[in-house]
Enzyme design. Structure first.
Site, PDB file in Angstrom:
ATOM      1  N   ASN A 165      13.766  58.190  39.573  1.00  0.00           N
ATOM      2  CA  ASN A 165      14.926  58.287  38.695  1.00  0.00           C
ATOM      3  C   ASN A 165      16.220  57.914  39.420  1.00  0.00           C
ATOM      4  O   ASN A 165      16.423  58.307  40.578  1.00  0.00           O
ATOM      5  CB  ASN A 165      15.050  59.714  38.156  1.00  0.00           C
ATOM      6  N   LYS A 183       7.515  58.201  38.621  1.00  0.00           N
ATOM      7  CA  LYS A 183       8.940  58.117  38.328  1.00  0.00           C
ATOM      8  C   LYS A 183       9.797  58.043  39.589  1.00  0.00           C
ATOM      9  O   LYS A 183       9.583  58.769  40.553  1.00  0.00           O
ATOM     10  CB  LYS A 183       9.395  59.339  37.512  1.00  0.00           C
ATOM     11  N   ARG A 236      51.131  58.824  45.200  1.00  0.00           N
ATOM     12  CA  ARG A 236      51.576  59.676  46.310  1.00  0.00           C
ATOM     13  C   ARG A 236      53.079  59.961  46.215  1.00  0.00           C
ATOM     14  O   ARG A 236      53.529  61.101  46.422  1.00  0.00           O
ATOM     15  CB  ARG A 236      51.282  58.990  47.641  1.00  0.00           C
ATOM     16  N   ARG A 286      59.335  78.258  32.340  1.00  0.00           N
ATOM     17  CA  ARG A 286      58.083  78.726  32.930  1.00  0.00           C
ATOM     18  C   ARG A 286      57.079  78.952  31.821  1.00  0.00           C
ATOM     19  O   ARG A 286      57.415  79.522  30.789  1.00  0.00           O
ATOM     20  CB  ARG A 286      58.283  80.041  33.696  1.00  0.00           C
ATOM     21  N   SER A 314       9.967  63.139  39.577  1.00  0.00           N
ATOM     22  CA  SER A 314       9.704  63.951  38.395  1.00  0.00           C
ATOM     23  C   SER A 314       8.748  65.085  38.770  1.00  0.00           C
ATOM     24  O   SER A 314       7.938  64.950  39.692  1.00  0.00           O
ATOM     25  CB  SER A 314       9.073  63.078  37.300  1.00  0.00           C
TER      26      SER A 314
END
Length: 444
Positions: free
Chosen positions: A283, A281, A186, A314, A275
């Protein structure tokens, strides 16, 4: 039509955090630049550089003027930056006679970079809150499972017993380090960008430093020791932090994926995903996302380092590369923190299966402990050789290692007592205590 996954109405809810993503929407970008222009006018009026009435009029117009993104498109295409078109629109909104004082002595990069910093300040607040939420859940896991034996795995193979609480504490320790880094991030990042055409504020004459200080005060930013238009180390330092955060989350996600495999089944990360063809399944979608987002940031950080190669006072090319890179990193980090905190808070730990997987090794996970127990009664190399041979026998005969050792060594070792994996978790408890003590510092 969406050009990227984070812009798509289909995939954006999966890959972004709405609060973080909102900071990079066109409306937020425009608002932040108008905020800087309004604050600049007030600062210059404070210092007597422009009429007080002009400062008030510009500030009022910047606060209430709405500029549509499409209105800046043509100018951005021509100039390579949206600020000239934004300044023209703001001057029109202010009108005569005060419009001429809009953007007095500033350059486009002052407005765009400072506007970015204002938005990144909000992103840091969001990400800190996400880290603290994740830390709280991990601290709870570490405490609740400090006595839960787990098979540690090294190089994808079972190693020795450890504590699942310690595993969670290791994850937590990394999260705490990211929080520990935040104050310095910060301090270096939340800095005003204000140098004028070439970095020396020549157009503001003798009042340049006064205006800079007044503008910094109004925006609640620090003043830069020197212009940072083309020296971007603080921004890259922040990007590195983003990659570190998502890297830790990706590590946690990787561990969860492996622990949740059907054959392992030691944890279940929430409800999971289904699935299209296999009803069985479930996941580990959230954990997979953590890995994907970590890999994305690990790739994008190289572009941020490429953007550090800026020419003179720049660099249009390097600056544009930042635009292509940093928003994705910030948004990806927000998404990873949201998914990670939710996943850990919903994590189901199967302590019985953890114990069953240890027991299924027939004592092979306790081979190190066996060699040290024997080393109390014979030279350690001899003890290691005996245990190594006993391991072969245990595997071939499908017997518990300690039963084999009990028959073959003729020692007074209490092999039955040593079968308890909870006796072999070393200093896990003390290590968890240290991590949780550190957590209390951040919690307080």
């Amino acid at each position: 039509m969406s050009l990227t996954a984070i812009d798509s109405q289909i995939t954006a809810p999966l890959l972004t955090d709405p609060a973080t993503a909102a900071l990079f929407q066109d409306a937020a970008v425009i608002h932040s630049m108008l905020e800087v222009e309004g604050a600049l006018a007030l600062a210059e009026a404070d210092c007597g550089l422009i009429p007080e009435e002009a400062g008030t009029a510009i500030w009022a117009a910047s606060a209430k003027t709405t500029i549509e993104p499409a209105a800046l498109a043509a100018g951005t295409t021509k100039d390579g930056v949206p600020v000239p078109a934004l300044v023209a629109a703001l001057r029109k909104a202010v009108g005569d006679p005060h419009g001429q004082f809009v953007h007095w002595g500033a350059t486009s990069q002052d407005i765009a970079d400072t506007g970015l910093v204002l938005r990144l300040r909000k992103a840091l607040d969001l990400h800190e809150a996400g880290l603290r939420k994740l830390a709280s859940s991990l601290a709870g896991l570490a405490e609740a499972h400090r006595q839960t034996p787990l098979a540690a795995r090294t190089r994808m193979q079972q190693a020795t017993p450890t504590s699942f609480g310690l595993k969670a504490a290791v994850w937590l320790c990394a999260v705490l380090r990211h929080l520990d880094r935040l104050p310095a991030i910060r301090e270096r990042l939340l800095v005003l960008s204000f140098g004028g055409a070439s970095g020396n504020l020549a157009a503001l004459g003798g009042k340049a430093m006064d205006v800079e200080a007044a503008l910094a005060r109004r925006l609640k930013l620090a003043s830069a020791t020197a212009p940072w238009h083309t020296v971007r180390d603080s921004l890259i330092d922040y990007a590195n932090w983003l990659a570190l955060v998502t890297g830790t989350l990706g590590k946690i996600g990787t561990d969860i994926i492996l622990l949740a495999q059907n054959e392992v089944a030691e944890v279940r990360p929430g409800s999971g995903g289904g699935s299209s063809t296999m009803p069985n399944k479930v996941n580990p979608v959230a954990a997979e996302l953590l890995v994907a987002l970590a890999r994305q940031n690990a790739t994008l950080i190289s572009s941020m380092h490429q953007a550090s190669l800026q020419d003179h006072e720049r660099s249009g090319a390097a600056w544009t590369l930042e635009w292509l890179t940093l928003p994705q990193m910030v948004i990806g980090t927000g998404a990873a923190l949201a998914h990670g905190a939710a996943m850990i808070s919903e994590l189901t730990v199967n302590a019985d299966q953890m114990r069953a997987n240890i027991d299924a090794s027939n004592g092979l996970l306790l081979a190190e402990a066996a060699s040290f127990a024997l080393a109390e009664q014979m030279p350690r190399p001899e003890a290691q050789a005996l245990v190594k041979e006993a391991c072969k026998t245990a595997v071939s005969e499908k017997r518990h290692l300690f039963d084999v050792l009990s028959e073959t060594t003729g020692t007074s070792v209490d092999w039955e007592a040593l079968k308890d994996p909870a006796r072999h978790m070393g200093a896990s408890d003390a290590m968890i205590d240290r991590v949780l003590e550190s957590y209390q510092h951040f919690k307080g």
